[in-house]
Write a protein that holds these residues in place. Structure first.
Motif, short mmCIF file in Angstrom:
data_model
loop_
_atom_site.label_atom_id
_atom_site.label_comp_id
_atom_site.label_asym_id
_atom_site.label_seq_id
_atom_site.Cartn_x
_atom_site.Cartn_y
_atom_site.Cartn_z
N THR A 216 6.60 -5.25 -1.10
CA THR A 216 5.32 -5.58 -0.47
C THR A 216 4.24 -5.58 -1.54
O THR A 216 4.00 -4.54 -2.16
N ALA A 217 3.62 -6.73 -1.77
CA ALA A 217 2.57 -6.86 -2.79
C ALA A 217 1.25 -7.16 -2.09
O ALA A 217 1.12 -8.18 -1.41
N LEU A 218 0.27 -6.26 -2.25
CA LEU A 218 -1.02 -6.42 -1.58
C LEU A 218 -2.01 -7.09 -2.52
O LEU A 218 -2.24 -6.63 -3.64
N ILE A 219 -2.60 -8.19 -2.05
CA ILE A 219 -3.58 -8.92 -2.86
C ILE A 219 -5.00 -8.48 -2.50
O ILE A 219 -5.83 -8.26 -3.39
N SER A 220 -5.30 -8.35 -1.21
CA SER A 220 -6.61 -7.89 -0.79
C SER A 220 -6.48 -7.16 0.53
O SER A 220 -5.50 -7.31 1.26
N GLY A 221 -7.50 -6.35 0.87
CA GLY A 221 -7.47 -5.60 2.11
C GLY A 221 -6.76 -4.27 1.95
O GLY A 221 -6.78 -3.66 0.88
N ALA A 222 -6.11 -3.82 3.02
CA ALA A 222 -5.38 -2.55 3.00
C ALA A 222 -4.22 -2.62 3.98
O ALA A 222 -4.32 -3.28 5.02
N VAL A 223 -3.13 -1.96 3.64
CA VAL A 223 -1.97 -1.92 4.53
C VAL A 223 -1.41 -0.50 4.56
O VAL A 223 -1.55 0.27 3.62
N GLU A 224 -0.76 -0.22 5.67
CA GLU A 224 -0.02 1.03 5.83
C GLU A 224 1.45 0.68 6.01
O GLU A 224 1.80 -0.12 6.89
N ILE A 225 2.29 1.26 5.18
CA ILE A 225 3.72 0.94 5.21
C ILE A 225 4.50 2.15 5.72
O ILE A 225 4.31 3.27 5.26
N VAL A 226 5.37 1.89 6.71
CA VAL A 226 6.22 2.93 7.29
C VAL A 226 7.66 2.59 6.95
O VAL A 226 8.11 1.46 7.17
N LEU A 227 8.39 3.57 6.41
CA LEU A 227 9.79 3.36 6.05
C LEU A 227 10.66 3.47 7.31
O LEU A 227 10.53 4.44 8.07
N GLN A 228 11.54 2.52 7.50
CA GLN A 228 12.41 2.55 8.68
C GLN A 228 13.30 3.78 8.69
O GLN A 228 13.58 4.35 9.74
N ARG A 229 13.78 4.20 7.52
CA ARG A 229 14.70 5.34 7.45
C ARG A 229 13.96 6.67 7.46
O ARG A 229 14.57 7.72 7.57
N ASN A 230 12.66 6.64 7.30
CA ASN A 230 11.87 7.87 7.28
C ASN A 230 10.50 7.57 7.89
O ASN A 230 9.49 7.50 7.20
N PRO A 231 10.44 7.38 9.22
CA PRO A 231 9.21 6.92 9.86
C PRO A 231 8.03 7.88 9.72
O PRO A 231 6.88 7.48 9.92
N GLU A 232 8.31 9.15 9.38
CA GLU A 232 7.19 10.09 9.18
C GLU A 232 6.45 9.80 7.88
O GLU A 232 5.30 10.21 7.71
#
Length: 354
Positions: A216-232
């Motif tokens: 996942t490459a972020l160019i602008s803005g903000a994102v929150e990434i949740v891992l499928q194998r470790n949703p916490e």
């Protein structure tokens, strides 16, 4: 006979409006064009199966979806009514289908609406799928105005309820998103390894099933990434940051981190062009310190070929380069100049060895 005339006859046949003479004319034309005959046969099969099982709501969604693609791929002058209909179509299928079919086939896009099962289920169970085949790339606009660029051999899926209280898509492959901001309604991208939650963002997500990493490459803005194998575990990305998640540790021959947070790679210091991770949008094939094994997967998708590496010792050799509008022989020749290998191309099979 011109392609446009053939497609007009195909549409007349699909809509049940073709006369016997027109059907005979189409049959004779397709005998002279086996390439179009194959495509027409596939479309007729899909159309016939849809007619047997189509429900009013899914039919309406299918028509709106064709219209949306035609709006994007043609002049953008057609309009469709977003109000739900159960018995009346909002435009002529005969008027829209030729442009949509021709544009989709030209770009290698396949559109399928998966109908809800006959059991009592909510209408939202229906799914819209848009995907590209090998050797093709495409751009589409989602119902909320979000623009999506699809790389080769990729698929985006979203539900009929997409533009309501939720905006969720599932990605297989690679796509660049320019997400339209909606207050209080996040945009969520599901992949096998991560979920990416965004508000108003420009980003590139790479999640091919046959690759070892999800990126996942972020160019602008903000994102929150949740891992499928470790949703916490949640990771927040800032602009120009990139998260690389390893898909499988079982095949590792040497210790490598499961997660890697790094910077996107701009090839020009002024950052006037997209970073290397997204240059495929500009029809540029980029190898950024990638192994020959990784390059082989890219070549297969970019040129719709099969690449065979005969010698294992070549697989981990790294290469870098940018190619624009070169054919596969030119790319391989350039790589060969810096690498100790030979190659041969026979039809759609590329063999690389020492």
């Amino acid at each position: 006979m011109k392609d446009e005339k053939i497609w007009e006859l195909i549409v007349l046949k699909l809509s049940g409006e073709a006369t016997p003479d027109q059907e005979a004319e189409l049959e004779e034309a397709l005998k002279q064009r086996p390439d179009l005959a194959l495509q027409a046969g596939m479309l007729e099969g899909i159309w016939s199966s849809r007619q047997e099982r189509e429900q009013p709501d899914t039919a309406n969604s299918f028509n709106r979806h064709l219209q949306r693609l035609s709006n994007h791929l043609s002049d953008g002058t057609l309009k469709y009514d977003t109000e739900a209909r159960t018995t009346q179509r909002t435009f002529s299928l005969r008027a829209i289908l030729p442009a949509a079919i021709a544009a989709c086939l030209a770009l290698g896009i396949i559109i399928v609406l998966l109908p809800a099962r006959k059991e009592k289920m909510p209408v939202a169970a229906a799914q819209n799928e848009i995907w590209t085949k090998k050797g093709s790339r495409s751009k589409l606009t989602l119902p909320d105005g979000t623009e999506v660029w699809l790389n080769a051999s990729s698929k985006v899926t979203y539900g009929n309820d997409f533009n309501g209280d939720t905006r969720k898509v599932t990605l297989e492959g690679e796509a660049f998103f320019e997400v339209t901001k909606r207050n209080g309604i996040p945009f969520i991208i599901h992949t096998d390894m991560v979920d990416v939650k965004v508000l108003g963002t420009t980003l590139n997500v790479r999640a091919y099933a046959d690759e070892k990493i999800t990126e996942t490459a972020l160019i602008s803005g903000a994102v929150e990434i949740v891992l499928q194998r470790n949703p916490e575990k949640k990771i927040i990305l800032r602009p120009d940051e990139k998260l690389v998640v390893r898909n499988d540790t079982a095949t590792l021959t040497k210790p490598e981190p499961m997660l890697l947070l790094t910077q996107v790679h701009y090839l020009d210091k002024k950052q006037q062009n997209p970073p290397a991770e997204a240059l495929w949008m500009k029809n540029k094939l980029v190898f950024d310190s990638e192994t020959l094994q990784q390059i082989a997967l890219k070549l297969e998708r970019w040129y719709d070929v099969k690449v065979i590496i005969q010698d294992k010792q070549l697989e981990d050799v790294q290469y870098s380069g940018i190619f624009e509008n070169e054919d596969i022989s030119e790319v391989l020749y350039a790589l060969q100049l810096t690498g100790n290998f030979h190659y041969s191309i026979r039809k759609k099979v590329v063999t690389i060895g020492l």
